[in-house]
Design a protein around this motif. Structure first.
Motif, PDB file in Angstrom:
ATOM      1  N   ILE A  25      56.619   9.431  58.382  1.00 45.22           N
ATOM      2  CA  ILE A  25      56.081  10.133  57.213  1.00 45.22           C
ATOM      3  C   ILE A  25      56.984  11.268  56.729  1.00 45.22           C
ATOM      4  O   ILE A  25      56.842  11.724  55.595  1.00 45.22           O
ATOM      5  CB  ILE A  25      54.663  10.679  57.485  1.00 45.22           C
ATOM      6  N   ILE A 149      56.785   5.702  49.351  1.00 43.52           N
ATOM      7  CA  ILE A 149      55.912   6.443  50.266  1.00 43.52           C
ATOM      8  C   ILE A 149      54.475   5.931  50.178  1.00 43.52           C
ATOM      9  O   ILE A 149      53.815   5.727  51.200  1.00 43.52           O
ATOM     10  CB  ILE A 149      55.978   7.950  49.952  1.00 43.52           C
ATOM     11  N   SER A 150      53.995   5.717  48.951  1.00 42.79           N
ATOM     12  CA  SER A 150      52.630   5.210  48.801  1.00 42.79           C
ATOM     13  C   SER A 150      52.499   3.814  49.406  1.00 42.79           C
ATOM     14  O   SER A 150      51.464   3.470  49.982  1.00 42.79           O
ATOM     15  CB  SER A 150      52.220   5.201  47.328  1.00 42.79           C
ATOM     16  N   ASN A 153      53.126   4.275  53.599  1.00 39.17           N
ATOM     17  CA  ASN A 153      52.003   4.979  54.219  1.00 39.17           C
ATOM     18  C   ASN A 153      50.709   4.206  54.044  1.00 39.17           C
ATOM     19  O   ASN A 153      49.883   4.147  54.958  1.00 39.17           O
ATOM     20  CB  ASN A 153      51.861   6.380  53.634  1.00 39.17           C
ATOM     21  N   GLY A 154      50.515   3.623  52.866  1.00 38.19           N
ATOM     22  CA  GLY A 154      49.289   2.881  52.614  1.00 38.19           C
ATOM     23  C   GLY A 154      49.120   1.702  53.554  1.00 38.19           C
ATOM     24  O   GLY A 154      48.090   1.559  54.216  1.00 38.19           O
ATOM     25  N   SER A 157      50.554   2.743  57.737  1.00 42.58           N
ATOM     26  CA  SER A 157      49.720   3.715  58.438  1.00 42.58           C
ATOM     27  C   SER A 157      48.320   3.176  58.665  1.00 42.58           C
ATOM     28  O   SER A 157      47.728   3.379  59.737  1.00 42.58           O
ATOM     29  CB  SER A 157      49.650   5.032  57.658  1.00 42.58           C
ATOM     30  N   VAL A 192      45.284   8.770  55.338  1.00 45.32           N
ATOM     31  CA  VAL A 192      46.457   8.162  54.711  1.00 45.32           C
ATOM     32  C   VAL A 192      46.873   8.957  53.466  1.00 45.32           C
ATOM     33  O   VAL A 192      48.066   9.160  53.213  1.00 45.32           O
ATOM     34  CB  VAL A 192      46.172   6.686  54.357  1.00 45.32           C
ATOM     35  N   THR A 196      50.442  10.941  52.903  1.00 45.47           N
ATOM     36  CA  THR A 196      51.215  10.600  51.702  1.00 45.47           C
ATOM     37  C   THR A 196      51.592  11.866  50.940  1.00 45.47           C
ATOM     38  O   THR A 196      52.731  12.000  50.467  1.00 45.47           O
ATOM     39  CB  THR A 196      50.408   9.661  50.789  1.00 45.47           C
ATOM     40  N   SER A 199      54.393  13.567  52.895  1.00 44.61           N
ATOM     41  CA  SER A 199      55.673  12.879  52.686  1.00 44.61           C
ATOM     42  C   SER A 199      56.229  13.156  51.290  1.00 44.61           C
ATOM     43  O   SER A 199      57.425  13.407  51.121  1.00 44.61           O
ATOM     44  CB  SER A 199      55.490  11.366  52.870  1.00 44.61           C
ATOM     45  N   THR A 200      55.358  13.114  50.294  1.00 44.14           N
ATOM     46  CA  THR A 200      55.791  13.352  48.910  1.00 44.14           C
ATOM     47  C   THR A 200      56.327  14.758  48.734  1.00 44.14           C
ATOM     48  O   THR A 200      57.371  14.975  48.097  1.00 44.14           O
ATOM     49  CB  THR A 200      54.619  13.103  47.942  1.00 44.14           C
ATOM     50  N   THR A 228      48.236   4.896  46.625  1.00 45.61           N
ATOM     51  CA  THR A 228      48.091   4.895  48.077  1.00 45.61           C
ATOM     52  C   THR A 228      46.839   4.130  48.487  1.00 45.61           C
ATOM     53  O   THR A 228      46.847   3.380  49.474  1.00 45.61           O
ATOM     54  CB  THR A 228      48.018   6.337  48.614  1.00 45.61           C
TER      55      THR A 228
END
Length: 333
Positions: A25, A149-150, A153-154, A157, A192, A196, A199-200, A228
Motif C-alpha cells: 500500500i 491503487i484503486s 487495493n480493491g 486487499s 480497503v 486506498t 496509498s493515494t 475502489t
C-alpha cells in the motif's frame, strides 16, 4: 454500528503492522512511480508524438508516414492541450504551432517535415510557435498510478485479508461472534477505502516533488471511493466463488487479473503507443475507463463523461451486491 467500527479498527491495526501489507500500500506505489517517472520522464521521445492538424487533412496523413509523428484531425485545441498533443493550425503558408514545453524539442523537426510535405526546403513558410500547457508526463503518470491503487487495493486487499483470515481461522472466531455478515463486509470495505486513501496520499506527495499539482475536490475523492468499491466488489466475488479448500486459487486469480489490467492500460502510456491489435482493449478496459475519469478530475479539472461515470457506478453497485452476498462469515446468518 459499534461492531463495524471495532472491526475496522482491528483490521487497520492488524494489517498495518504487517510489513507485507505496508509494502503493497505504500512502498509498491512509490517504487512503480519512481521507476516509470525516472525512466520515461521524457516518454515522448520514445514514441510517436501526436500532432493535431487543423486546415490540411493531407498534412496529417503525411505525418503518419514519418517515424516520429502521428497526425490526427478533428480534435479541438482544448483536447490537444489536455492530452499534451502538438497542435498545428495551417492557414496557407502560415502555420501556428501550439506545443507544451515537453514537446518543444520536436518543433524544429516538425517544421522540417511540413516543408518537405509542401516540397520546399528553403524554409519560406511562416511558423509561429506558442508554448501552452504545463502538463508533463508526471501528471499523466501520477493520475494513472492512482487508478492502479484503486485496482490493486480493491482486489488484492479484499482477497488477501479474507484469505489470510480464513487460513488463520480468524474467520471462524468472527463467525462465533455476534458480528453479522453484512457488518463484516462493510468493515472490510471501509478498511480497503482507508488504505486506498493512504496509498493515494503517498503517491500525490511524491508527485508534488516532480512538480505535479493535483486538483483535489470532493468529486475526485468520491470517485476514488467508487472505483475502489468496484474493484473491492470484484475481489469479493472472486473470493466468494473460490472453494474454501482451495482458497489459494483466489489469490492466483487476483494476480492473473490485476497485472495484465495494470500494464495493458492507459496508466503509463496513451493507447496510441500500443499495437493496433490491443489498442481498443487498452482504451476501454475497466481500469483505463477509471483512469480517464480520474485524469479529467485531478489533472484537467473538467467534468468526466456522464456515460463513463454511469457505467462505472452501475458495475460498482452490481459487484458490491454480488460480492456482499458471496462474502459470508457463516453459511446461515
Amino acid at each position: 454500528m459499534n461492531r463495524i467500527l471495532l472491526t475496522v479498527s482491528a483490521l487497520v491495526k492488524d494489517n498495518l503492522r504487517n510489513r507485507f501489507v505496508i509494502f503493497w500500500i505504500i512502498i509498491f506505489p512509490i517504487i512503480i512511480t519512481l521507476l516509470f517517472g525516472l525512466v520515461f520522464g521524457g516518454f515522448s521521445s520514445y514514441f510517436h508524438v501526436t500532432v493535431v492538424v487543423e486546415g490540411d487533412y493531407g498534412l496529417a496523413k503525411y505525418l503518419n508516414t514519418t517515424e516520429i509523428f502521428q497526425g490526427v484531425t478533428n480534435v479541438s485545441l482544448k483536447y490537444a492541450v489536455e492530452h499534451d498533443y502538438i497542435y498545428v493550425k495551417a492557414n496557407g503558408s502560415s502555420f501556428t504551432i501550439y506545443t507544451s514545453k515537453q514537446n518543444q524539442e520536436f518543433v524544429p523537426v516538425l517544421e522540417s517535415v511540413i516543408d518537405q510535405y509542401y516540397q520546399k526546403v528553403n524554409n519560406t513558410h511562416d511558423f509561429t510557435v506558442l508554448q501552452i500547457s504545463g502538463y508533463t508526463y508526471y501528471y499523466y503518470l501520477i493520475s494513472g498510478i492512482i487508478g492502479i491503487i484503486s485496482l490493486s487495493n480493491g482486489i488484492l486487499s479484499t482477497i488477501g485479508v479474507s484469505a489470510s483470515y480464513f487460513r488463520d481461522r480468524i474467520i471462524e472466531r468472527l463467525a462465533t461472534s455476534p458480528l453479522k455478515s453484512y457488518e463484516w463486509v462493510i468493515s472490510l470495505i471501509i478498511y480497503v477505502i482507508i488504505i486506498t486513501l493512504i496509498s493515494t496520499a503517498t503517491v500525490i506527495i511524491l508527485g508534488i516533488l516532480f512538480g505535479f499539482i493535483p486538483i483535489i475536490g470532493i468529486e475526485f475523492l468520491g470517485f476514488l471511493v467508487i472505483s475502489t468499491l468496484l474493484f473491492g466488489g470484484l475481489g469479493a466475488i472472486i473470493y466468494g466463488l473460490t472453494p474454501k479448500d482451495k482458497i489459494f486459487l483466489s489469490e492466483i486469480v487476483a494476480n492473473v487479473l490485476v497485472f495484465p489490467l495494470m500494464f495493458l492500460s492507459n496508466a503509463f502510456f496513451p493507447p496510441n503507443v500500443y499495437p493496433p491489435i490491443v489498442r481498443i482493449f487498452v482504451e476501454y478496459q475497466p481500469l483505463s475507463v477509471i483512469i480517464t475519469i480520474i485524469r479529467d478530475l485531478i489533472v484537467y479539472g473538467v467534468s468526466p463523461s456522464p456515460i463513463l461515470v454511469s457505467i462505472v457506478f452501475f458495475f460498482t453497485v452490481l459487484f458490491l451486491y454480488a460480492g456482499g452476498r458471496l462474502l459470508k462469515l457463516r453459511e446461515i446468518d
